[in-house]
Design an enzyme around this catalytic site. Structure first.
Site, mmCIF file in Angstrom:
data_model
loop_
_atom_site.group_PDB
_atom_site.id
_atom_site.type_symbol
_atom_site.label_atom_id
_atom_site.label_comp_id
_atom_site.label_asym_id
_atom_site.label_seq_id
_atom_site.Cartn_x
_atom_site.Cartn_y
_atom_site.Cartn_z
ATOM 1 C CD GLU A 220 3.373 -6.037 44.174
ATOM 2 O OE1 GLU A 220 3.083 -6.571 42.843
ATOM 3 O OE2 GLU A 220 2.526 -5.362 44.370
ATOM 4 C CB SER B 284 -4.301 3.181 45.641
ATOM 5 O OG SER B 284 -4.100 2.057 46.544
ATOM 6 C CG HIS C 225 5.969 -3.906 40.328
ATOM 7 N ND1 HIS C 225 5.687 -4.195 41.872
ATOM 8 C CD2 HIS C 225 5.093 -3.127 39.866
ATOM 9 C CE1 HIS C 225 4.451 -3.558 41.729
ATOM 10 N NE2 HIS C 225 4.106 -3.048 41.023
ATOM 11 C CG ASN D 54 1.726 -5.138 37.224
ATOM 12 O OD1 ASN D 54 1.694 -6.359 37.098
ATOM 13 N ND2 ASN D 54 2.372 -4.719 38.178
ATOM 14 C CD1 TRP D 55 -3.818 -6.588 33.899
ATOM 15 C CD2 TRP D 55 -4.338 -8.813 33.132
ATOM 16 N NE1 TRP D 55 -4.884 -6.603 32.648
ATOM 17 C CE2 TRP D 55 -4.991 -7.780 32.324
ATOM 18 C CE3 TRP D 55 -4.364 -10.207 32.833
ATOM 19 C CZ2 TRP D 55 -5.976 -8.261 31.203
ATOM 20 C CZ3 TRP D 55 -5.305 -10.723 31.665
ATOM 21 C CH2 TRP D 55 -5.895 -9.475 31.010
ATOM 22 C CE LYS D 56 0.535 -5.012 41.490
ATOM 23 N NZ LYS D 56 0.433 -4.356 42.753
ATOM 24 N N GLY E 292 -2.911 -1.353 39.174
ATOM 25 C CA GLY E 292 -2.737 -2.751 39.632
ATOM 26 C C GLY E 292 -4.171 -3.418 39.723
ATOM 27 N N GLY E 293 -4.813 -3.402 40.918
ATOM 28 C CA GLY E 293 -6.334 -3.920 41.149
ATOM 29 C C GLY E 293 -7.256 -3.445 40.272
ATOM 30 N N GLY F 17 -1.772 -1.177 46.199
ATOM 31 C CA GLY F 17 -2.606 -2.095 46.988
ATOM 32 C C GLY F 17 -3.072 -1.846 48.376
ATOM 33 C CD GLU G 269 4.030 1.050 40.117
ATOM 34 O OE1 GLU G 269 2.815 0.982 39.864
ATOM 35 O OE2 GLU G 269 4.551 -0.024 40.661
HETATM 36 P P1 13P Z 1 -2.563 -0.993 42.828
HETATM 37 O O1 13P Z 1 -3.126 -0.104 41.546
HETATM 38 O O2 13P Z 1 -3.286 -2.309 43.084
HETATM 39 O O3 13P Z 1 -2.171 -0.123 44.092
HETATM 40 O O4 13P Z 1 -1.107 -1.432 42.285
HETATM 41 C C1 13P Z 1 -0.357 -0.418 41.730
HETATM 42 C C2 13P Z 1 0.994 -1.077 41.232
HETATM 43 O O5 13P Z 1 1.662 -1.878 41.983
HETATM 44 C C3 13P Z 1 0.935 -1.294 39.529
HETATM 45 O O6 13P Z 1 2.301 -1.789 39.257
#
Ligand code: 13P
Length: 253
Positions: free
Chosen positions: A98, A214, A96, A9-11, A235-236, A174, A168
């Site tokens: 967010e 993470s 998600h 997920n590149w956000k 994510g990251g 993050g 999640e």
């Molecule tokens: P991180 O891997 O950056 O913690 O993010 C997880 C995430 O929200 C994937 O959708």
């Protein structure tokens, strides 16, 4: 059959040049390294068509990071399930944390979105997970139960089999703090048992449940080795080819 999946997920990251480069690097990696799992990405919506053009043989699944709960019409800024179907996207991330936190999305919205996605032949990745306060108060099992029931339990058995769930925990997103493999496994088994109680064990055994929060190259293998964890939503660490590749390899060993 439960599918093994690593999804990135590149956000809201990367300009068009950097996005194209990472998509290309991933394609090259995939061609040279047969993976033991499916590899999916969810880039910003602006770049979905570019991904579609690059991945013409569907080697890599292409997901939107969200989609509208409405079919079409005056919903400025939204993208619809129809639009995603028309570019032959694989599916969409739905719910998600967010989106929930910053855009007021609820499980009732998620329920509408999941239904709509399935009606259009898209794969929903439905996200759930508790806050730090809820975990500290010992409410995590109950929170995830409610989320799962409200968002998914109006589906038929045939429909729910096509949903991918991503647990999640919000406190692990993050933050560099990962749920321990045992903590994640507990919730994944819990989600699967809820599905088994409602739809039967056979249906529950077919659903892939991913862990997100993470996931990094150095913890992926142990997380993926848990019996009810079928992969990760990253994510990251999905933003750099080397890290993402190492996570994919968490399934190879
Ligand atoms: P991180 O891997 O950056 O913690 O993010 C997880 C995430 O929200 C994937 O959708």
């Amino acid at each position: 059959m439960r599918r093994k999946i690593v999804a990135g997920n590149w956000k809201m990251n990367k300009n068009v040049i950097d996005a194209q480069q990472l998509m290309f690097q991933l394609l090259q990696y995939k061609k040279n390294n047969p993976a033991s799992c499916e590899v999916w990405i969810a880039p910003p919506a602006l770049y979905l068509l570019m991904a579609k053009d690059l991945y013409e043989n569907n080697e890599i699944g292409i997901f939107a990071q969200d989609m509208s709960a409405h079919e079409s019409g005056a919903y400025t800024g939204e993208i619809s399930a129809d639009m995603l179907e028309s570019i032959e996207a694989t599916g969409a991330i739905i719910g998600h944390s967010e989106r929930r936190q910053y855009h007021g999305e609820t499980d009732a919205h998620c329920n509408q979105k999941v239904k709509l996605a399935l009606d259009k032949g898209l794969t929903p990745i439905y996200c759930n997970g508790e806050t730090l306060e809820q975990r500290k108060a010992g409410q995590h099992l109950e929170v995830v139960k409610n989320q799962t029931e409200v968002a998914l339990f109006t589906l038929s058995a045939e429909e729910i089999k096509k949903v991918v769930i991503a647990y999640e925990p919000i406190w692990a997103i993050g933050t560099g703090e990962t749920a321990t493999p045992a903590q994640a496994q507990e919730i994944h088994a819990h989600i699967r048992s809820l599905i088994a109680a409602k739809y039967g064990q056979e249906v529950a055994d077919e659903i892939s449940i991913l862990y997100g929060g993470s996931v990094k190259p150095d913890n992926a293998k142990e997380i993926f080795s848990q019996p009810d964890i079928d992969g990760g939503l990253i994510g990251g660490a999905a933003l750099k080819i080397d890290d993402f590749a190492k996570i994919i390899e968490g399934f190879n060993a």
